[in-house]
Design an enzyme around this catalytic site. Structure first.
Site, PDB file in Angstrom:
ATOM      1  N   GLU A  42       0.844  -1.188   0.000  1.00 16.71           N
ATOM      2  CA  GLU A  42       0.000   0.000   0.000  1.00 16.71           C
ATOM      3  C   GLU A  42       0.887   1.248   0.000  1.00 16.71           C
ATOM      4  OE1 GLU A  42      -3.320   2.417   2.481  1.00 16.71           O
ATOM      5  OE2 GLU A  42      -2.483   0.599   3.396  1.00 16.71           O
ATOM      6  N   ASP A  71       9.131   5.543  -7.105  1.00 11.08           N
ATOM      7  CA  ASP A  71       7.834   6.205  -7.112  1.00 11.08           C
ATOM      8  C   ASP A  71       8.016   7.475  -7.932  1.00 11.08           C
ATOM      9  OD1 ASP A  71       5.213   5.696  -6.164  1.00 11.08           O
ATOM     10  OD2 ASP A  71       5.336   7.466  -4.886  1.00 11.08           O
ATOM     11  N   GLY A 153       1.149   6.719 -19.162  1.00  8.94           N
ATOM     12  CA  GLY A 153       0.775   7.738 -18.181  1.00  8.94           C
ATOM     13  C   GLY A 153       0.601   9.124 -18.799  1.00  8.94           C
ATOM     14  N   LYS A 175      13.340   8.761 -24.915  1.00 12.45           N
ATOM     15  CA  LYS A 175      12.800   9.044 -23.583  1.00 12.45           C
ATOM     16  C   LYS A 175      13.745   8.489 -22.516  1.00 12.45           C
ATOM     17  CE  LYS A 175       9.212   8.079 -20.210  1.00 12.45           C
ATOM     18  NZ  LYS A 175       8.039   7.327 -19.774  1.00 12.45           N
TER      19      LYS A 175
HETATM   20  P1  ITT Z   1       4.208   0.837  -8.889  1.00 11.54           P
HETATM   21  O1  ITT Z   1       3.766   1.551  -7.658  1.00 11.54           O
HETATM   22  O2  ITT Z   1       3.861  -0.621  -8.907  1.00 11.54           O
HETATM   23  O3  ITT Z   1       5.664   1.066  -9.197  1.00 11.54           O
HETATM   24  P2  ITT Z   1       2.389   2.685 -10.248  1.00 11.54           P
HETATM   25  O4  ITT Z   1       1.852   2.729 -11.644  1.00 11.54           O
HETATM   26  O5  ITT Z   1       1.414   2.669  -9.121  1.00 11.54           O
HETATM   27  O6  ITT Z   1       3.416   1.455 -10.160  1.00 11.54           O
HETATM   28  P3  ITT Z   1       3.409   5.226  -9.257  1.00 11.54           P
HETATM   29  O7  ITT Z   1       2.764   5.082  -7.945  1.00 11.54           O
HETATM   30  O8  ITT Z   1       4.830   5.687  -9.301  1.00 11.54           O
HETATM   31  O9  ITT Z   1       3.407   3.867 -10.104  1.00 11.54           O
HETATM   32  O10 ITT Z   1       2.433   6.103 -10.153  1.00 11.54           O
HETATM   33  C1  ITT Z   1       2.808   7.176 -10.804  1.00 11.54           C
HETATM   34  C2  ITT Z   1       1.856   7.485 -11.928  1.00 11.54           C
HETATM   35  O11 ITT Z   1       2.501   8.552 -12.612  1.00 11.54           O
HETATM   36  C3  ITT Z   1       1.663   6.358 -12.947  1.00 11.54           C
HETATM   37  O12 ITT Z   1       0.498   5.641 -12.765  1.00 11.54           O
HETATM   38  C4  ITT Z   1       1.610   7.161 -14.253  1.00 11.54           C
HETATM   39  O13 ITT Z   1       0.315   7.644 -14.469  1.00 11.54           O
HETATM   40  C5  ITT Z   1       2.501   8.332 -13.965  1.00 11.54           C
HETATM   41  N1  ITT Z   1       3.878   8.103 -14.450  1.00 11.54           N
HETATM   42  C6  ITT Z   1       4.905   7.509 -13.795  1.00 11.54           C
HETATM   43  N2  ITT Z   1       6.007   7.509 -14.547  1.00 11.54           N
HETATM   44  C7  ITT Z   1       5.681   8.105 -15.713  1.00 11.54           C
HETATM   45  C8  ITT Z   1       6.378   8.401 -16.899  1.00 11.54           C
HETATM   46  O14 ITT Z   1       7.648   8.046 -17.079  1.00 11.54           O
HETATM   47  N3  ITT Z   1       5.729   9.024 -17.872  1.00 11.54           N
HETATM   48  C9  ITT Z   1       4.432   9.389 -17.734  1.00 11.54           C
HETATM   49  N4  ITT Z   1       3.703   9.130 -16.651  1.00 11.54           N
HETATM   50  C10 ITT Z   1       4.309   8.495 -15.640  1.00 11.54           C
END
Ligand code: ITT
Length: 201
Positions: A42, A71, A153, A175
């Site tokens: 969580e 994160d 994302g 990227k």
């Molecule tokens: P984990 O916790 O399992 O690593 P998650 O998808 O929940 O995966 P995060 O809590 O870090 O990851 O979420 C960050 C959000 O930000 C993710 O869902 C994307 O929408 C966005 N994000 C993260 N990295 C990105 C990137 O390189 N480019 C664009 N959006 C990104």
């Protein structure tokens, strides 16, 4: 014998990018949740730092192996740093990328200051409790509408500083060369190399 390190994420896009960036370190065998099961953690923290630490330390403890977590948040100037640590669930619990992007555009409608940054905090944790942390930032601005098919994302809305294209318009290699994730993971690379040859670290 290779040193096994677990990728403490279930996001397939992150896994692909992390392996493209760090997969070249000799002597490390990367494991994902497909190779070794671990529980969902969580994300209870108030900061990217807390969440990355929570994820890496929980998975290292559960698997008994070194674990790498990160994160990431999008911090938008005109929104006082939001969505930030809540980037994944900006438009609701189901982590819907399209809905998140629509909400962001809606909030920025008519707003001239479109400055934003991606920030990644990466943590390597060992089962004995030792941890390493590194941060990576990519400055840029939010586009007026989504463009491009690559990435994931918020990539279709994020234009890095000095660029006209969004991250989603760049091929993955491009990227991965400049990203927030690359910058954070490069900060962890020496610690990973140290796991393979402790004397040289
Ligand atoms: P984990 O916790 O399992 O690593 P998650 O998808 O929940 O995966 P995060 O809590 O870090 O990851 O979420 C960050 C959000 O930000 C993710 O869902 C994307 O929408 C966005 N994000 C993260 N990295 C990105 C990137 O390189 N480019 C664009 N959006 C990104």
């Amino acid at each position: 014998m290779a040193v096994k390190v677990v990728l403490a994420t279930k996001n397939p896009h992150k896994i692909e990018e992390i392996l493209a960036i760090l997969g070249d370190i000799p002597g490390i065998e990367w494991l994902t949740f497909r190779d070794i099961p671990f529980s969902d953690v969580e994300e209870a923290g108030e900061t990217l730092e807390e969440n990355a630490l929570l994820k890496a330390t929980a998975v290292a403890r559960e698997t008994g192996l070194p674990a790498l977590a990160e994160d990431t948040g999008l911090e938008v100037e005109a929104l006082g740093g939001a969505p930030g640590v809540r980037s994944a669930r900006f438009a609701g619990e189901n982590k819907d990328y399209r809905a998140n992007n629509e909400r962001l555009l809606e909030l920025l409608r008519g707003v001239e200051d479109r400055r934003a940054r991606f920030r990644t905090v990466a943590v390597l944790a060992l089962p004995d409790g030792r941890t390493w942390m590194a941060e990576g930032v990519l400055e840029g601005r939010i586009a007026d509408s989504p463009r491009g098919e690559h990435g994931f994302g918020y990539d279709p809305l994020f234009i890095p500083e000095g660029e006209t294209r969004t991250l989603a318009e760049m091929p993955p290699e491009e990227k991965n060369r400049i990203s927030h994730r690359r910058r954070a993971l490069e900060g962890i690379r020496p610690a990973l190399k140290g796991l393979v040859s402790p004397a040289e670290a």
